[in-house]
Enzyme design. Sequence first.
Site, short mmCIF file in Angstrom:
data_model
loop_
_atom_site.label_atom_id
_atom_site.label_comp_id
_atom_site.label_asym_id
_atom_site.label_seq_id
_atom_site.Cartn_x
_atom_site.Cartn_y
_atom_site.Cartn_z
N GLU A 295 0.83 -1.21 0.00
CA GLU A 295 0.00 0.00 0.00
C GLU A 295 0.86 1.25 0.00
OE1 GLU A 295 -3.73 0.18 0.22
OE2 GLU A 295 -2.87 1.93 -0.75
N ASP A 299 1.02 4.07 -2.98
CA ASP A 299 0.50 5.43 -2.77
C ASP A 299 1.59 6.48 -3.02
OD1 ASP A 299 -1.75 4.08 -1.98
OD2 ASP A 299 -1.50 4.46 0.17
N SER A 542 -7.31 1.56 -4.08
CA SER A 542 -6.11 2.10 -3.43
C SER A 542 -5.24 2.88 -4.39
CB SER A 542 -5.24 0.93 -2.95
OG SER A 542 -5.53 0.63 -1.65
#
Length: 627
Positions: A295, A299, A542
């Site tokens: 993640e 990001d 995401s």
Amino acid sequence: MHRLSLLLVALAGAAYAVPSPSPRSAHILHEKRVMEPTGWRQSRRLDADRVLPMRFGLTQQNLHRVEEMLAAVSHPESPAYGKHYSAAEIVDAFAPSKTTIDEVTNWLVGSGISRDRLRLSINKGWIHVNATTSEVEELLKAEYHVYTHPSGVEQIGCHNYSVPAHISGHVDLIKPTVHFNHRAGANAAGKIRPLPNIVSGPKLTGQAATITPNLANCNKMITLDCLRALYNIDYTPVSTDKNTFGIVEFTPQAYLPGDLDLNFTPSLVGVRPISVLIDGAVVQNTSQSFNFNGESDLDLQYGMGLTAPQPVTLLQTGDLFEGAGFDNWLDAIDGSFCTFEGGDDPEQDGIYPDAVGSPQSCGIIKPPNVVSISYGQDEATASAAYANRQCTEYAKLGMLGTSVVYSTGDDGVAGFSNVCLDKNGNEVGTSGKVFNPEFPATCPFVTAVGATQINPGATVNDPEGACEQVIFSGGGFSNIFAMPSYQANAVNAYVAAHLNPSPYPPGTFNTSVSRAFPDISANGANYVIGIDGQFGLVFGTSASAPVVASMITMINDARIANGKGPVGFINHILYSPIFAPAFNDITMGGNRGCGTPGFNATAGWDPVTGVGTPNFARLLEVFKSLP
Ligand SMILES: *[C@@H]1O[C@H](CO)[C@@H](O)[C@H](O)[C@H]1NC(C)=O
Ligand SMILES: *[C@@H]1O[C@H](CO)[C@@H](O)[C@H](O)[C@H]1NC(C)=O
Ligand SMILES: *[C@@H]1O[C@H](CO)[C@@H](O)[C@H](O)[C@H]1NC(C)=O
Ligand SMILES: *[C@@H]1O[C@H](CO)[C@@H](O)[C@H](O)[C@H]1NC(C)=O
Ligand SMILES: *[C@@H]1O[C@H](CO)[C@@H](O)[C@H](O)[C@H]1NC(C)=O
């Protein structure tokens, strides 16, 4: 005669000086536990003379006006558009009223708890009192029990509690009551989860240079250049010293510096985010795998890549001992929420300082202009009181001029891991037939981002479809939040055209007028990321959330360069018909889940892709034209 009448007057005067007794009204249920705590056994009644540190969270003033107050600075046709509030104005506007403080005080005093035992917190948000179990059980018509975990840990709680009807409007929540602490010991990161999926299939290896930007392959591999081509992005930030962009990550999830360099354009190699460490956070590197790095790597690689040279602030939240929840990162940017309007919930959030001594971080940084959060929880695992309190805080951030962007989940109309609900709204696993929406995406005061894909065999010049590879775009209707007025026309039009009649049995999703999501979407399939030293492909809303957040950051940059402020809450603009040309409507695909095909992407807004994907160049013109 004369004297007697004087005496009567004096008595009457004396009677009025005594606090008026609380009007008596019947108790009504205030909160009940959403789910029985798994793994815990209710072992015995709590001793009647045990002293409990009770806290009564008072209802804030003007909460019913929060939507209107936010609209006043966010609606493009409002005369106050862009004139955001100051932090002090927000505290003043929402502090509990004197009536609320008096009513709750009178109830407690009238129930036999003397006034000298009550303490009002400095910001007037809470009344504290130490009271015995028997006093509290009488006051709240509740039964307190001791719960035991196989590890030997004990905690207390009641299944539900009630307050007099005339008090219920003055109290948000009371603790300790139903808010059960699920954490038996260290390192349980609550119910909050990162959202990306990775496929083990085509792994790319080698150096960054071997990924030659090639727009012909975007249906199989998304790169920064694919996104720029898809969304018409040709912009280099110029106001980077005045602009701010935050990305929230929850420990133990962490980025690896080498992974950033692996997937960065040459100008960014060696560049790192500015780390703000919240609640004893560490950017850990002792555990390395997709579950620990996927993640954060995703990001930051895309958020920093798209907005370069804008410095990105990493809001790393929670220590390795207990992790953190959504309230924790809010605490860090909003000192008043830390001590007052929130109050962290041991069921959902990390409670700091904790056993390893990590301090609580209150108001340690100013809210960034944009914050991207690719984490969520099933709405059904949050109580309405908890969700409402946190959601109001997002509205206040919008009033301050911050855009809060959340991803909507990767399981279509189902919750995490395809868990669905029964007709009572309880999670019953993958056999459930009732849709399971994601929070905080369901909060009407965040911008909820769903996922699209370049369809197999298609190019960046073709219309995208809803994401149907590996993941399905989270979307649907909240079971907690009412429909905000900004989306009423769009959502009602969708419901009238496609859900009237609904192809699903009554009760499959909330058919009352509730908050519908997502608001907007962006590509969520086949992202190339550097992960644990090699390249992998990831999928998820995401990925979509930081892409949308990056576009808002670049829009803020252009506005700041023109002497204007950040855009803050953008949903009024997203749904304004005159701005519809700034979005690519998505009309293919759906978001299956709970054993159904879910909803369909259709012309206009839909609960799969929202209003569609941004056309950045057009959206930029819209926002530059606003005051
Ligand atoms: C409750 O008791 C604790 C421990 O004695 C004390 O620290 C606290 O100040 C008391 N709170 C109130 C509201 O009296
Ligand atoms: C409240 O809890 C009690 C047990 O403490 C239980 O008997 C009662 O049924 C519950 N009421 C509701 C409305 O859940
Ligand atoms: C972890 O981070 C520390 C501090 O930055 C560094 O010295 C160390 O080499 C890193 N270890 C690994 C396994 O990446
Ligand atoms: C549907 O949503 C509304 C909020 O608009 C809520 O009050 C209601 O309880 C929800 N219904 C169900 C069955 O969850
Ligand atoms: C989605 O589209 C299919 C095909 O047109 C239709 O049968 C189905 O009822 C639609 N579902 C919803 C929820 O609109």
